[in-house]
Design a protein around this motif. Structure first.
Motif, PDB file in Angstrom:
ATOM      1  N   PRO A  95       0.798  -1.234   0.000  1.00  0.00           N
ATOM      2  CA  PRO A  95       0.000   0.000   0.000  1.00  0.00           C
ATOM      3  C   PRO A  95       0.829   1.282   0.000  1.00  0.00           C
ATOM      4  CG  PRO A  95      -0.795  -1.540   1.658  1.00  0.00           C
ATOM      5  CD  PRO A  95       0.523  -2.062   1.179  1.00  0.00           C
ATOM      6  N   HIS A  96       2.059   1.201   0.544  1.00  0.00           N
ATOM      7  CA  HIS A  96       2.895   2.392   0.647  1.00  0.00           C
ATOM      8  C   HIS A  96       4.361   2.027   0.421  1.00  0.00           C
ATOM      9  CE1 HIS A  96      -0.694   3.541   2.991  1.00  0.00           C
ATOM     10  NE2 HIS A  96      -0.439   4.767   2.577  1.00  0.00           N
ATOM     11  N   ALA A  97       5.148   3.051   0.032  1.00  0.00           N
ATOM     12  CA  ALA A  97       6.600   2.878  -0.123  1.00  0.00           C
ATOM     13  C   ALA A  97       7.293   4.194   0.163  1.00  0.00           C
ATOM     14  CB  ALA A  97       6.955   2.387  -1.524  1.00  0.00           C
ATOM     15  N   SER A  98       8.573   4.105   0.524  1.00  0.00           N
ATOM     16  CA  SER A  98       9.416   5.292   0.701  1.00  0.00           C
ATOM     17  C   SER A  98      10.816   4.965   0.210  1.00  0.00           C
ATOM     18  CB  SER A  98       9.454   5.739   2.165  1.00  0.00           C
ATOM     19  OG  SER A  98      10.133   4.775   2.960  1.00  0.00           O
ATOM     20  N   VAL A  99      11.621   6.019  -0.019  1.00  0.00           N
ATOM     21  CA  VAL A  99      12.992   5.825  -0.497  1.00  0.00           C
ATOM     22  C   VAL A  99      13.919   6.752   0.274  1.00  0.00           C
ATOM     23  CG1 VAL A  99      14.550   5.843  -2.488  1.00  0.00           C
ATOM     24  CG2 VAL A  99      12.130   5.267  -2.813  1.00  0.00           C
ATOM     25  N   GLU A 100      15.027   6.180   0.762  1.00  0.00           N
ATOM     26  CA  GLU A 100      16.092   6.954   1.399  1.00  0.00           C
ATOM     27  C   GLU A 100      17.370   6.812   0.564  1.00  0.00           C
ATOM     28  OE1 GLU A 100      15.723   6.438   6.067  1.00  0.00           O
ATOM     29  OE2 GLU A 100      15.429   4.545   4.999  1.00  0.00           O
ATOM     30  N   ALA A 101      18.318   7.729   0.771  1.00  0.00           N
ATOM     31  CA  ALA A 101      19.582   7.686   0.037  1.00  0.00           C
ATOM     32  C   ALA A 101      20.723   8.079   0.969  1.00  0.00           C
ATOM     33  CB  ALA A 101      19.535   8.624  -1.161  1.00  0.00           C
ATOM     34  N   CYS A 102      21.926   7.610   0.617  1.00  0.00           N
ATOM     35  CA  CYS A 102      23.108   7.987   1.398  1.00  0.00           C
ATOM     36  C   CYS A 102      24.334   8.014   0.494  1.00  0.00           C
ATOM     37  CB  CYS A 102      23.343   7.026   2.565  1.00  0.00           C
ATOM     38  SG  CYS A 102      24.065   5.433   2.093  1.00  0.00           S
ATOM     39  N   PHE A 103      25.391   8.651   0.969  1.00  0.00           N
ATOM     40  CA  PHE A 103      26.690   8.619   0.300  1.00  0.00           C
ATOM     41  C   PHE A 103      27.642   7.815   1.159  1.00  0.00           C
ATOM     42  CE2 PHE A 103      31.061  10.094  -0.037  1.00  0.00           C
ATOM     43  CZ  PHE A 103      31.289   9.950  -1.397  1.00  0.00           C
ATOM     44  N   ALA A 104      28.273   6.823   0.521  1.00  0.00           N
ATOM     45  CA  ALA A 104      29.267   6.009   1.230  1.00  0.00           C
ATOM     46  C   ALA A 104      30.382   5.702   0.258  1.00  0.00           C
ATOM     47  CB  ALA A 104      28.632   4.729   1.762  1.00  0.00           C
ATOM     48  N   ASP A 105      31.565   6.184   0.542  1.00  0.00           N
ATOM     49  CA  ASP A 105      32.705   5.986  -0.344  1.00  0.00           C
ATOM     50  C   ASP A 105      33.208   4.548  -0.262  1.00  0.00           C
ATOM     51  OD1 ASP A 105      34.422   6.839  -2.277  1.00  0.00           O
ATOM     52  OD2 ASP A 105      35.675   8.077  -0.964  1.00  0.00           O
ATOM     53  N   GLY A 106      33.879   4.106  -1.308  1.00  0.00           N
ATOM     54  CA  GLY A 106      34.450   2.769  -1.304  1.00  0.00           C
ATOM     55  C   GLY A 106      33.408   1.705  -1.605  1.00  0.00           C
ATOM     56  N   HIS A 107      33.550   0.547  -0.944  1.00  0.00           N
ATOM     57  CA  HIS A 107      32.684  -0.598  -1.206  1.00  0.00           C
ATOM     58  C   HIS A 107      32.156  -1.152   0.114  1.00  0.00           C
ATOM     59  CE1 HIS A 107      35.787  -0.285  -4.367  1.00  0.00           C
ATOM     60  NE2 HIS A 107      34.760  -0.455  -5.171  1.00  0.00           N
ATOM     61  N   PRO A 108      31.296  -0.392   0.802  1.00  0.00           N
ATOM     62  CA  PRO A 108      30.829  -0.810   2.125  1.00  0.00           C
ATOM     63  C   PRO A 108      29.882  -2.008   2.050  1.00  0.00           C
ATOM     64  CG  PRO A 108      29.637   1.128   1.406  1.00  0.00           C
ATOM     65  CD  PRO A 108      30.728   0.911   0.399  1.00  0.00           C
ATOM     66  N   SER A 109      29.880  -2.803   3.098  1.00  0.00           N
ATOM     67  CA  SER A 109      28.959  -3.926   3.227  1.00  0.00           C
ATOM     68  C   SER A 109      27.604  -3.410   3.712  1.00  0.00           C
ATOM     69  CB  SER A 109      29.513  -4.934   4.229  1.00  0.00           C
ATOM     70  OG  SER A 109      29.502  -4.368   5.536  1.00  0.00           O
ATOM     71  N   PRO A 126       1.496   6.601  -1.002  1.00  0.00           N
ATOM     72  CA  PRO A 126       0.581   5.518  -1.383  1.00  0.00           C
ATOM     73  C   PRO A 126       0.923   4.940  -2.756  1.00  0.00           C
ATOM     74  CG  PRO A 126      -0.498   7.652  -1.607  1.00  0.00           C
ATOM     75  CD  PRO A 126       0.821   7.905  -0.943  1.00  0.00           C
ATOM     76  N   LEU A 127       0.686   3.627  -2.895  1.00  0.00           N
ATOM     77  CA  LEU A 127       0.892   2.928  -4.162  1.00  0.00           C
ATOM     78  C   LEU A 127      -0.408   2.287  -4.617  1.00  0.00           C
ATOM     79  CD1 LEU A 127       4.252   0.989  -3.519  1.00  0.00           C
ATOM     80  CD2 LEU A 127       3.963   3.266  -4.530  1.00  0.00           C
ATOM     81  N   GLU A 128      -0.513   2.068  -5.920  1.00  0.00           N
ATOM     82  CA  GLU A 128      -1.597   1.300  -6.516  1.00  0.00           C
ATOM     83  C   GLU A 128      -1.017   0.061  -7.185  1.00  0.00           C
ATOM     84  OE1 GLU A 128      -4.742   2.006  -6.155  1.00  0.00           O
ATOM     85  OE2 GLU A 128      -4.423   3.931  -5.160  1.00  0.00           O
ATOM     86  N   GLY A 129      -1.839  -0.928  -7.419  1.00  0.00           N
ATOM     87  CA  GLY A 129      -1.376  -2.131  -8.083  1.00  0.00           C
ATOM     88  C   GLY A 129      -1.223  -1.935  -9.581  1.00  0.00           C
ATOM     89  N   ASP A 130      -0.258  -2.641 -10.177  1.00  0.00           N
ATOM     90  CA  ASP A 130      -0.046  -2.646 -11.630  1.00  0.00           C
ATOM     91  C   ASP A 130       0.065  -1.218 -12.181  1.00  0.00           C
ATOM     92  OD1 ASP A 130       0.344  -3.902 -14.081  1.00  0.00           O
ATOM     93  OD2 ASP A 130      -1.798  -3.926 -14.547  1.00  0.00           O
ATOM     94  N   THR A 131       0.901  -0.394 -11.529  1.00  0.00           N
ATOM     95  CA  THR A 131       0.975   1.037 -11.851  1.00  0.00           C
ATOM     96  C   THR A 131       2.422   1.523 -11.782  1.00  0.00           C
ATOM     97  OG1 THR A 131      -1.239   1.421 -10.938  1.00  0.00           O
ATOM     98  CG2 THR A 131       0.184   3.349 -11.169  1.00  0.00           C
TER      99      THR A 131
END
Length: 339
Positions: A95-109, A126-131
């Motif tokens: 029914p819902h989604a969110s997105v976060e972002a970050c900066f991390a140098d190199g190749h972190p685990s 909010p999200l809808e189906g097949d959209t």
């Protein structure tokens, strides 16, 4: 189509993106999120885990919480917009989604990223189906290397697209001979005459084109003219080697091409602002063509193809101008500095 959807997808698998961790992938694999093709579906294709989906699908949650996927971008950059596509998920979308972002140098685990400075760029929505859902990202003025997609509480998402401007790490550019036309180094096609079959940005992708669809191909011309693409280079520089690759284009390669260089730092009416780098020259089908050059400093090039057809890859190897190297370093430092 939104303004940001024509920008490169920084997360797509073909540019090096990877889903490095997820809370759950019981029904469908997390890696499907970054597939470059449109989501596919065949009804009544049941495997041991149920209906097969070309996407990421988690189990039904019974104990609270929510699901998430951690993505390493293929190319670092400024994120302008995000696409969350629930194609074919009709009774099992979140029914819902969110997105976060970050900066991390190199190749972190994944474990090391837990302590990163995460910034919400798309709030819980909010999200809808097949959209196909298109969300403008919050303006942060920062470069990011990873994103975290959260869905509430569970379900299926077919694709995640993260569109933005590539900001290359100068550590891998300064003092080196580099491909000034590479998308991963910050080059872009800014104008073109035609993109009927495929995007001209494809010419700037890393690696070799595996088929015709992974290059740039125009419609058949009937007007006596010719096609062209204008490429803004990764940085002002001197081109030493040009490569025009028509691999896989056996019956639709251009008959000829020409390459022109421009210095956008000079007035356009200045005769010293443009040059013929390669005069009109025949091309062969399914062939890598290489030309050694000694160009002046240029900021952009125009590839002309006669009369039409397809080009798999364009490579322009050369040296970045010293003042441009300093600008790249200063820009990187400004956009990655903690705030």
């Amino acid at each position: 189509m939104t303004d940001f959807s024509s920008l490169p997808d920084l997360a797509v698998r073909t540019l090096g993106g990877s889903v490095i961790a997820a809370s759950d992938e019981s029904f469908a694999a997390k890696e499907n999120l970054l597939n470059p093709w449109a989501p596919a579906f065949r009804p009544e294709t049941f495997g041991p885990k149920g209906q097969e989906y070309d996407g990421w699908e988690t189990a039904r949650r019974r104990g609270g919480g929510h699901d998430w996927a951690l993505i390493r971008l293929g190319l670092p950059g400024r994120i302008i917009g995000v696409v969350v596509d629930t194609a074919w998920f009709k009774g099992n979308f979140p029914p819902h989604a969110s997105v976060e972002a970050c900066f991390a140098d190199g190749h972190p685990s994944p474990a090391e990223l837990l302590d990163a400075d995460w910034v919400e760029i798309v709030p819980r929505s909010p999200l809808e189906g097949d959209t196909v859902h298109e969300f403008a990202a919050a303006e942060t003025g920062r470069v990011f290397t990873h994103v975290r997609l959260a869905m509430f509480p569970d379900g299926g998402i077919a694709r995640l697209r993260v569109h933005g401007h590539v900001v290359p790490n100068p550590e891998f550019l300064t003092g080196l001979t580099v491909d000034l036309a590479a998308l991963e180094n910050g080059a872009r096609v800014v104008e073109c005459s035609d993109m009927f079959y495929s995007s001209p940005d494809n010419m700037l992708h890393p690696g070799l084109a595996r088929n015709q669809a992974e290059g740039w191909e125009t419609a058949r011309r009937r007007d006596g003219g010719h096609d062209w693409a204008l490429i803004h280079l990764a940085a002002p520089g001197v081109i030493r080697l040009a490569e025009i690759d028509t691999t896989n284009l056996k019956f639709n390669a251009p008959a000829e091409f020409a390459l022109f260089g421009f210095d956008d730092r000079r007035p356009p009416d200045n005769k010293a602002s443009s040059w013929i780098l390669v005069p009109r020259t025949p091309l062969r089908p399914d062939t890598r063509h290489r030309f050694r050059l000694s160009s002046p400093e240029v900021t952009s090039v125009r590839l002309d193809i006669f009369p039409d057809g397809g080009v798999a890859r364009l490579r322009l190897l050369g040296d970045i101008a010293p003042d441009a190297e300093r600008d790249l370093v200063a820009r990187w430092d400004a956009l990655t500095r903690p705030r």
